[in-house]
Scaffold this motif. Sequence first.
Motif, mmCIF file in Angstrom:
data_model
loop_
_atom_site.group_PDB
_atom_site.id
_atom_site.type_symbol
_atom_site.label_atom_id
_atom_site.label_comp_id
_atom_site.label_asym_id
_atom_site.label_seq_id
_atom_site.Cartn_x
_atom_site.Cartn_y
_atom_site.Cartn_z
ATOM 1 N N LYS A 33 0.847 -1.182 0.000
ATOM 2 C CA LYS A 33 0.000 0.000 0.000
ATOM 3 C C LYS A 33 0.883 1.233 0.000
ATOM 4 C CE LYS A 33 -3.947 -2.061 2.292
ATOM 5 N NZ LYS A 33 -4.862 -1.983 3.422
ATOM 6 N N ALA A 34 0.443 2.263 -0.733
ATOM 7 C CA ALA A 34 1.252 3.474 -0.832
ATOM 8 C C ALA A 34 0.364 4.689 -1.058
ATOM 9 C CB ALA A 34 2.258 3.344 -1.957
ATOM 10 N N ILE A 35 0.932 5.851 -0.779
ATOM 11 C CA ILE A 35 0.288 7.146 -1.012
ATOM 12 C C ILE A 35 1.250 7.967 -1.859
ATOM 13 C CG2 ILE A 35 -0.564 9.263 0.068
ATOM 14 C CD1 ILE A 35 -1.032 7.648 2.609
ATOM 15 N N GLY A 36 0.722 8.654 -2.855
ATOM 16 C CA GLY A 36 1.572 9.529 -3.644
ATOM 17 C C GLY A 36 1.428 9.328 -5.137
ATOM 18 N N LYS A 37 2.203 10.111 -5.884
ATOM 19 C CA LYS A 37 2.127 10.060 -7.338
ATOM 20 C C LYS A 37 3.240 9.223 -7.945
ATOM 21 C CE LYS A 37 -0.167 14.468 -7.802
ATOM 22 N NZ LYS A 37 -0.142 15.800 -8.404
ATOM 23 N N ARG A 38 4.429 9.279 -7.395
ATOM 24 C CA ARG A 38 5.565 8.519 -7.925
ATOM 25 C C ARG A 38 5.853 7.338 -7.004
ATOM 26 N NH1 ARG A 38 10.070 12.914 -9.175
ATOM 27 N NH2 ARG A 38 8.624 14.615 -8.835
ATOM 28 N N VAL A 39 5.017 6.335 -7.100
ATOM 29 C CA VAL A 39 5.111 5.172 -6.213
ATOM 30 C C VAL A 39 6.093 4.168 -6.805
ATOM 31 C CG1 VAL A 39 3.799 3.287 -5.173
ATOM 32 C CG2 VAL A 39 2.737 5.521 -5.461
ATOM 33 N N LYS A 40 6.899 3.561 -5.932
ATOM 34 C CA LYS A 40 7.779 2.476 -6.362
ATOM 35 C C LYS A 40 7.744 1.371 -5.326
ATOM 36 C CE LYS A 40 12.079 4.568 -4.762
ATOM 37 N NZ LYS A 40 13.424 4.968 -5.167
ATOM 38 N N CYS A 41 8.063 0.193 -5.764
ATOM 39 C CA CYS A 41 8.013 -1.000 -4.914
ATOM 40 C C CYS A 41 9.020 -0.882 -3.765
ATOM 41 C CB CYS A 41 8.314 -2.233 -5.761
ATOM 42 S SG CYS A 41 8.377 -3.764 -4.812
ATOM 43 N N PRO A 42 8.584 -1.114 -2.532
ATOM 44 C CA PRO A 42 9.527 -1.036 -1.411
ATOM 45 C C PRO A 42 10.497 -2.224 -1.360
ATOM 46 C CG PRO A 42 7.361 -1.658 -0.617
ATOM 47 C CD PRO A 42 7.217 -1.354 -2.083
ATOM 48 N N THR A 43 10.163 -3.307 -2.043
ATOM 49 C CA THR A 43 11.024 -4.490 -2.034
ATOM 50 C C THR A 43 12.169 -4.380 -3.033
ATOM 51 O OG1 THR A 43 9.132 -5.837 -1.382
ATOM 52 C CG2 THR A 43 11.040 -7.012 -2.253
ATOM 53 N N CYS A 44 11.816 -4.078 -4.299
ATOM 54 C CA CYS A 44 12.860 -4.052 -5.340
ATOM 55 C C CYS A 44 13.060 -2.662 -5.947
ATOM 56 C CB CYS A 44 12.506 -5.043 -6.445
ATOM 57 S SG CYS A 44 11.064 -4.579 -7.420
ATOM 58 N N GLU A 45 12.310 -1.673 -5.483
ATOM 59 C CA GLU A 45 12.384 -0.275 -5.917
ATOM 60 C C GLU A 45 12.053 -0.085 -7.401
ATOM 61 O OE1 GLU A 45 15.997 1.552 -4.643
ATOM 62 O OE2 GLU A 45 15.573 1.189 -2.543
ATOM 63 N N SER A 46 11.264 -0.995 -7.973
ATOM 64 C CA SER A 46 10.834 -0.874 -9.359
ATOM 65 C C SER A 46 9.678 0.119 -9.456
ATOM 66 C CB SER A 46 10.372 -2.247 -9.873
ATOM 67 O OG SER A 46 9.782 -2.107 -11.150
ATOM 68 N N THR A 47 9.609 0.814 -10.573
ATOM 69 C CA THR A 47 8.491 1.728 -10.799
ATOM 70 C C THR A 47 7.432 1.074 -11.693
ATOM 71 O OG1 THR A 47 9.688 2.715 -12.659
ATOM 72 C CG2 THR A 47 9.866 3.806 -10.528
ATOM 73 N N ARG A 48 7.651 -0.174 -12.068
ATOM 74 C CA ARG A 48 6.665 -0.919 -12.860
ATOM 75 C C ARG A 48 5.653 -1.532 -11.911
ATOM 76 N NH1 ARG A 48 8.682 -5.425 -15.841
ATOM 77 N NH2 ARG A 48 6.577 -5.351 -16.686
ATOM 78 N N ILE A 49 4.615 -0.762 -11.588
ATOM 79 C CA ILE A 49 3.615 -1.215 -10.633
ATOM 80 C C ILE A 49 2.236 -1.107 -11.253
ATOM 81 C CG2 ILE A 49 4.953 -0.665 -8.569
ATOM 82 C CD1 ILE A 49 3.306 1.931 -8.399
ATOM 83 N N GLN A 50 1.293 -1.828 -10.662
ATOM 84 C CA GLN A 50 -0.079 -1.828 -11.139
ATOM 85 C C GLN A 50 -1.000 -1.658 -9.939
ATOM 86 O OE1 GLN A 50 -1.161 -5.532 -12.924
ATOM 87 N NE2 GLN A 50 -3.044 -4.727 -13.798
ATOM 88 N N ARG A 51 -1.993 -0.816 -10.103
ATOM 89 C CA ARG A 51 -2.965 -0.603 -9.027
ATOM 90 C C ARG A 51 -3.882 -1.816 -8.946
ATOM 91 N NH1 ARG A 51 -6.583 4.844 -8.297
ATOM 92 N NH2 ARG A 51 -7.548 4.213 -6.354
ATOM 93 N N VAL A 52 -4.091 -2.332 -7.728
ATOM 94 C CA VAL A 52 -4.921 -3.530 -7.528
ATOM 95 C C VAL A 52 -6.295 -3.111 -7.074
ATOM 96 C CG1 VAL A 52 -5.142 -5.683 -6.268
ATOM 97 C CG2 VAL A 52 -2.906 -4.871 -6.922
#
Length: 52
Positions: A33-52
Amino acid sequence: MCFVDSTTSNIDIASTDLDPICFKCLDCSSTFKAIGKRVKCPTCESTRIQRV
């Protein structure tokens, strides 16, 4: 330190703006879960994310 001038106007923030959104990382498949506009994965720091 951060100071705010008391003569400034109030800032209106809707409570829905602070609700965390659930995301899934497309690289490591981690969900978070995250808040913001430029969200990245906390595990691998990837910016390739998808909203669930």
